[in-house]
Write a protein that holds these residues in place. Structure first.
Motif, mmCIF file in Angstrom:
data_model
loop_
_atom_site.group_PDB
_atom_site.id
_atom_site.type_symbol
_atom_site.label_atom_id
_atom_site.label_comp_id
_atom_site.label_asym_id
_atom_site.label_seq_id
_atom_site.Cartn_x
_atom_site.Cartn_y
_atom_site.Cartn_z
ATOM 1 N N ALA A 99 -24.539 -10.434 10.818
ATOM 2 C CA ALA A 99 -25.059 -8.906 10.313
ATOM 3 C C ALA A 99 -25.578 -8.833 8.965
ATOM 4 N N ILE A 100 -25.781 -9.478 8.634
ATOM 5 C CA ILE A 100 -25.900 -10.013 6.651
ATOM 6 C C ILE A 100 -27.464 -9.778 6.664
ATOM 7 N N ALA A 101 -28.161 -9.556 5.946
ATOM 8 C CA ALA A 101 -29.368 -9.661 5.685
ATOM 9 C C ALA A 101 -29.063 -10.291 3.844
ATOM 10 N N VAL A 102 -30.238 -11.714 3.137
ATOM 11 C CA VAL A 102 -30.297 -11.246 2.223
ATOM 12 C C VAL A 102 -31.746 -11.600 0.766
ATOM 13 N N ARG A 103 -31.861 -11.327 0.284
ATOM 14 C CA ARG A 103 -32.834 -11.570 -0.664
ATOM 15 C C ARG A 103 -32.617 -12.295 -1.719
ATOM 16 N N GLY B 223 -27.220 -6.522 2.667
ATOM 17 C CA GLY B 223 -27.986 -5.753 2.806
ATOM 18 C C GLY B 223 -26.560 -5.906 3.912
ATOM 19 N N SER B 224 -26.414 -4.838 5.309
ATOM 20 C CA SER B 224 -25.772 -5.313 6.034
ATOM 21 C C SER B 224 -26.865 -4.750 7.523
ATOM 22 N N ALA B 225 -27.361 -5.116 8.563
ATOM 23 C CA ALA B 225 -28.038 -4.495 9.756
ATOM 24 C C ALA B 225 -27.633 -3.751 10.787
ATOM 25 N N ILE B 226 -28.321 -2.124 10.195
ATOM 26 C CA ILE B 226 -27.727 -1.121 10.982
ATOM 27 C C ILE B 226 -27.543 -1.044 11.978
ATOM 28 N N GLU B 227 -28.006 -1.377 12.789
ATOM 29 C CA GLU B 227 -27.768 -1.767 14.327
ATOM 30 C C GLU B 227 -26.559 -2.710 14.790
ATOM 31 N N SER B 228 -26.122 -3.245 14.047
ATOM 32 C CA SER B 228 -25.164 -4.185 14.669
ATOM 33 C C SER B 228 -23.516 -3.552 14.540
ATOM 34 N N HIS C 189 -25.035 6.480 10.893
ATOM 35 C CA HIS C 189 -24.136 6.173 10.311
ATOM 36 C C HIS C 189 -23.709 4.248 10.806
ATOM 37 N N ASN C 190 -22.682 4.168 10.354
ATOM 38 C CA ASN C 190 -22.697 2.847 10.280
ATOM 39 C C ASN C 190 -21.310 1.245 10.208
ATOM 40 N N CYS C 191 -21.265 0.919 11.826
ATOM 41 C CA CYS C 191 -19.688 0.413 11.962
ATOM 42 C C CYS C 191 -19.004 -0.609 10.748
ATOM 43 N N ILE C 192 -17.879 0.061 11.175
ATOM 44 C CA ILE C 192 -16.487 0.309 9.954
ATOM 45 C C ILE C 192 -16.843 -1.484 9.533
ATOM 46 N N ILE C 193 -16.343 -2.298 10.918
ATOM 47 C CA ILE C 193 -16.291 -4.101 10.169
ATOM 48 C C ILE C 193 -17.730 -4.571 10.119
ATOM 49 N N ARG C 194 -18.757 -4.266 10.095
ATOM 50 C CA ARG C 194 -19.843 -4.668 9.558
ATOM 51 C C ARG C 194 -19.596 -4.094 8.389
ATOM 52 N N MET C 195 -19.162 -2.769 7.707
ATOM 53 C CA MET C 195 -19.693 -2.417 6.193
ATOM 54 C C MET C 195 -18.349 -3.461 5.584
ATOM 55 N N ALA C 196 -17.469 -3.541 6.041
ATOM 56 C CA ALA C 196 -16.326 -4.969 5.394
ATOM 57 C C ALA C 196 -16.980 -6.319 5.358
ATOM 58 N N GLU D 61 -35.288 -4.287 5.469
ATOM 59 C CA GLU D 61 -35.686 -4.115 7.427
ATOM 60 C C GLU D 61 -34.636 -4.136 7.868
ATOM 61 N N GLY D 62 -34.086 -2.838 8.552
ATOM 62 C CA GLY D 62 -33.246 -2.522 9.323
ATOM 63 C C GLY D 62 -31.872 -2.967 9.222
ATOM 64 N N CYS D 63 -31.922 -2.633 7.687
ATOM 65 C CA CYS D 63 -30.042 -2.620 7.031
ATOM 66 C C CYS D 63 -30.415 -0.891 6.907
ATOM 67 N N GLY D 64 -28.858 -0.794 6.715
ATOM 68 C CA GLY D 64 -28.773 0.617 6.539
ATOM 69 C C GLY D 64 -27.882 0.588 5.014
ATOM 70 N N VAL D 65 -27.435 -0.470 5.323
ATOM 71 C CA VAL D 65 -26.863 -0.042 3.614
ATOM 72 C C VAL D 65 -27.233 -1.825 2.882
ATOM 73 N N VAL D 66 -27.327 -1.511 1.543
ATOM 74 C CA VAL D 66 -27.789 -2.380 0.619
ATOM 75 C C VAL D 66 -27.111 -3.023 -0.653
#
Length: 185
Positions: free
Chosen positions: A32-36, A79-84, A118-125, A162-167
């Protein structure tokens, strides 16, 4: 002043960092990772967004970090996709189920906070592991870097992730002195 050879080397390392972020371990094997990679005129735009946020919200550290980004050779955004979500109903996010977290997330989508949740703690890890892996790659290649929450906020304000909640952003510099140290508060 950097030569084009050094600039090309920093951009190559940014590519290797993106690869490190992409191949870092992910919870349940879901990416669920985005890079730029940001370089050239886009660095000025990113720095400007950071400076504007700092001035508007009386956050001096955003203005300080904006100068670092402006003085950098490139910046990698991760970043991490917010809806994942991991889909394991672990409760680490503070909600009893993943579905409950996503429902609450939809209700708060219009907030004007710097990051979106809100964000999934697993995706934040997963995001933390990806950011650490990328920073390690920069260090292995002797490219000065610093992980910045502020650069991530600037990127989100520009609509770049786009689509990321935390970057997070990792500005990169190759110069005679590390520009990310001896900074004022």
């Amino acid at each position: 002043m950097m030569s084009s050879t050094e600039t090309d080397a920093v951009l190559t390392v940014a590519g290797l960092m993106a690869l490190s972020a992409r191949t870092a371990p992910k919870g349940k094997g879901v990416d669920a990772i985005a890079v730029r990679t940001v370089a050239g005129d886009d660095l000025a735009a990113l720095s400007g967004a950071m400076r504007e946020f700092g001035e508007t919200n009386n956050q001096a550290f955003f203005i300080r970090d904006a100068k670092n980004v402006a003085d950098s050779d490139a910046c990698l955004l991760i970043g991490s996709a917010i809806e994942s979500v991991a889909g394991i109903d672990c409760g680490g996010c503070g909600f009893p189920t993943c579905a409950a977290m996503l429902e609450a997330q939809a209700e708060t989508r219009s907030r004007s906070t710097p990051l979106h949740g809100h964000n999934c703690i697993i995706r934040m890890a997963d995001l933390g592991i990806a950011v650490g892996s990328a920073a390690k790659t920069a260090a292995m290649h002797n490219v000065d870097n610093r992980i910045m929450y502020t650069a991530g906020v600037g990127a989100l304000r520009l609509g770049w992730m786009e689509g990321c909640g935390v970057v997070y952003g990792i500005p990169l510099s190759a110069s005679g002195k590390n520009i990310f140290f001896d900074r004022t508060r």
